[in-house]
Design an enzyme around this catalytic site. Sequence first.
Site, PDB file in Angstrom:
ATOM      1  N   TYR A 159       0.898  -1.056   0.121  1.00  0.00           N
ATOM      2  CA  TYR A 159      -0.026  -0.093  -0.108  1.00  0.00           C
ATOM      3  C   TYR A 159       1.023   1.252  -0.120  1.00  0.00           C
ATOM      4  CZ  TYR A 159      -3.558   3.409   1.582  1.00  0.00           C
ATOM      5  OH  TYR A 159      -4.492   4.447   1.614  1.00  0.00           O
ATOM      6  N   ASP A 161       9.403   2.617  -0.156  1.00  0.00           N
ATOM      7  CA  ASP A 161       8.196   3.079   0.728  1.00  0.00           C
ATOM      8  C   ASP A 161       8.706   2.892   1.988  1.00  0.00           C
ATOM      9  OD1 ASP A 161       6.011   4.116   2.164  1.00  0.00           O
ATOM     10  OD2 ASP A 161       4.725   3.496   0.429  1.00  0.00           O
ATOM     11  N   LYS A 194       4.476   9.402   8.814  1.00  0.00           N
ATOM     12  CA  LYS A 194       4.200   8.722  10.177  1.00  0.00           C
ATOM     13  C   LYS A 194       5.282   9.342  11.143  1.00  0.00           C
ATOM     14  CE  LYS A 194       1.725   4.803   8.255  1.00  0.00           C
ATOM     15  NZ  LYS A 194       0.375   4.731   8.759  1.00  0.00           N
TER      16      LYS A 194
END
Length: 432
Positions: free
Chosen positions: A145, A240, A268
């Site tokens: 994702y 990623d 994050k």
Amino acid sequence: MATYERSINAYLRAKRVIAGGVDSPVRAFRAVGGSPLFVRSAQGATFIDLDGREYIDYVMSWGPLILGHAAANVVRAIQTAASRGTSYGMPTELESELAELVANSIPSIQRIRFVSSGTEATMSALRLARGFTKRAKVIKFAGNYHGHGDSFLIAAGSGALTFGVPNSPGVTEGTARDTIVVPYNDLDAVRKAVSANADAVAAIIVEPYAGNMGLVLPVPGFLRGLREIADASGALLIFDEVITGFRVGRGGAQVREKITPDLTTLGKIIGGGLPVGAFGGRADVMNELSPDGPVYQAGTLSGNPLAMSAGIATIRGLTEDVYAELDRLAARLVDGLGEVFTRYRIKHQISRVGSLLGFFFTDVPVVDLETAKTSDTALYARFFHQMLARGVYFAPSQFEAGFVSAAHTDTHVEATLAAADASINELMQVAG
Ligand code: PMP
């Protein structure tokens, strides 16, 4: 039972005015059933719901809160920044300070740019890769994702996987055609995809440790193989590291695995719980960005002083001792869970890197999306609710990772393992 009454009422209110009642789909508990918890407050390793019940949290805002909820140094940094103004639309030295902290930890990042979410980071990195290589296609892995950018919503993980809509309506055929999806951990499939699209692949993007279909780790040689294929084909390799950056160690997955990607996306932890993303990498590639180069990318709140301050405070708090303690505690948690599952003869697979962890209810070794899907998601949902009733909050979906923070202690882990034993015991009695 009145236990969740206020959360249920809050959800009903939200559904009348917010699409689906939530601002991000996985929060809605659809994969596990029931009504989502609404939060009143959080501190350290725990949060309190609207009904006043306290939970040990293993979601931790899906990864950013590696120091725990409302860590004192992070809160102080945000308060100090807020008292000086919340946004200027002009540069501050906070941006360079966080950039230097990141670049010193992740040497492949020679230049960086801050954005406001992981989604923005990956979208921008892909546009940059396309602009730099003058190629259109991107190779991604099924079950990985990368946020909700159009190019990545093909065989996507996380909520898209949980809700069975890995390919979203609204993504045009043209965009979908430029995204090539191959199985995770399958180098042959990558080689085939590259040779079938000779000189057309701008980038290979990968979660180096895949944290959006549960936690699935790369088999030995997989990441190195991607580096070699990218080099041979002229495609850029994008790691990623929105989840793994500063999570699995200061240098993220790339330093652990000793692989140097061309571009890295972050989010994050580098925002310490405020909205932040970033993308960075080779200076020659990053210099293609506007205003130096022709590839456009911008943001009103990019490099926001509150977010930069929270990120700086968080990264400063991540000493080697903190990582060692996170590792010890997370190991204790997954070892203990494994013992509980084994005791009750529940088939399972467990994976962990540092404080990032996952478990599946299957006897099939999980190496990709197909094998992840062999997990007994109905059992996961029942386990989730049993744990919730005992004050432990794991992700409300099988296809998400778990996170331990520096605020978690042995006491939390012991309580979690006792809850797991009682939960499985009760499930077995119901089944038996
Ligand atoms: N990449 C990865 C690996 C992610 O896990 C996520 C979100 N969980 C994203 C990108 C998107 O980040 P955001 O939700 O901040 O847009």
